[in-house]
Design an enzyme around this catalytic site. Sequence first.
Site, mmCIF file in Angstrom:
data_model
loop_
_atom_site.group_PDB
_atom_site.id
_atom_site.type_symbol
_atom_site.label_atom_id
_atom_site.label_comp_id
_atom_site.label_asym_id
_atom_site.label_seq_id
_atom_site.Cartn_x
_atom_site.Cartn_y
_atom_site.Cartn_z
ATOM 1 N N SER A 62 0.807 -1.220 0.000
ATOM 2 C CA SER A 62 0.000 0.000 0.000
ATOM 3 C C SER A 62 0.839 1.269 0.000
ATOM 4 C CB SER A 62 -0.940 0.004 1.212
ATOM 5 O OG SER A 62 -0.209 -0.117 2.421
ATOM 6 N N GLY A 99 -1.940 -4.350 1.184
ATOM 7 C CA GLY A 99 -2.048 -5.559 1.984
ATOM 8 C C GLY A 99 -1.056 -6.639 1.630
ATOM 9 N N ASN A 127 3.942 -5.150 5.746
ATOM 10 C CA ASN A 127 2.815 -5.943 6.242
ATOM 11 C C ASN A 127 3.279 -7.201 6.972
ATOM 12 O OD1 ASN A 127 0.497 -4.358 5.370
ATOM 13 N ND2 ASN A 127 1.141 -4.862 3.293
ATOM 14 N N ASP A 208 -4.309 6.716 10.419
ATOM 15 C CA ASP A 208 -3.939 5.399 10.931
ATOM 16 C C ASP A 208 -2.518 5.356 11.474
ATOM 17 O OD1 ASP A 208 -2.391 5.431 8.609
ATOM 18 O OD2 ASP A 208 -3.546 3.888 7.580
ATOM 19 N N HIS A 211 0.179 5.048 7.042
ATOM 20 C CA HIS A 211 0.310 5.450 5.642
ATOM 21 C C HIS A 211 0.602 6.947 5.521
ATOM 22 C CE1 HIS A 211 -2.075 1.699 5.402
ATOM 23 N NE2 HIS A 211 -1.311 1.488 4.354
#
Length: 238
Positions: A62, A99, A127, A208, A211
């Site tokens: 991502s 992801g 991830n 979050d 990012h």
Amino acid sequence: MFNRLNNRTMLPNWCRVVSQILLRGRISQSVAAFGAAIWLGLAVVTASAQTDPVRIVALGDSLTAGYGVAEQESFPVRLQAALAAKGIKAAINNAGVSGDTASGGLARLDWSIPGDTQGVIVELGANDALRGIDPAVTRKALNDILASLKQRGIPVLLAGMRAPPNLGADYAAKFDVIYADLAKEYGVLLYPFFLEGVASERALNQGDGIHPTAAGVDVIVKGILPKVEELIRQAAPK
């Protein structure tokens, strides 16, 4: 003969020979015109080849895909723009999948990297760390990615990642060294930490805390740009 003349390294010498012949008047005007037309055509073809953009694939998760930002604010787009601002023609293909783990990137490697690719930026592993995946699994996947790209003769810039502190010192000690180890083993370029200057900076991250915002993407691009320029020097046709 014409195959040999297509070699850019031979063109200047051949042109000088033609010029000397034309100046000395040793061939007819019709042949001279024909030779001049060939000369001009080869020059145009050569100039065109030299201005083709270098084709780079950004293989990632991502952070590459551009999660939470507009397409024009994503890492590949902003990187291409930064290179263009420096007069470097490159086409950065966005092969980021939100992801994705390192193993996920390996699974789609063959169809993510087209045959005409001249260089690859590998940005995978974030991830894996967030999910606490065994570092040995991440290492194996990244190793196989680099081995495959090396076999294909494609230069690589490996973008490193760091384990989040909540996973503990033991996990971090095993995870964080993966990138430097593999870069050394395969002789590829290394940018030690993809999120350098952005991680933990609230103003540069989305809600979050993971990012980057558009401003954060620009910080990443600025930091990694010198390494990408090195990659392009390796990838550009000689």
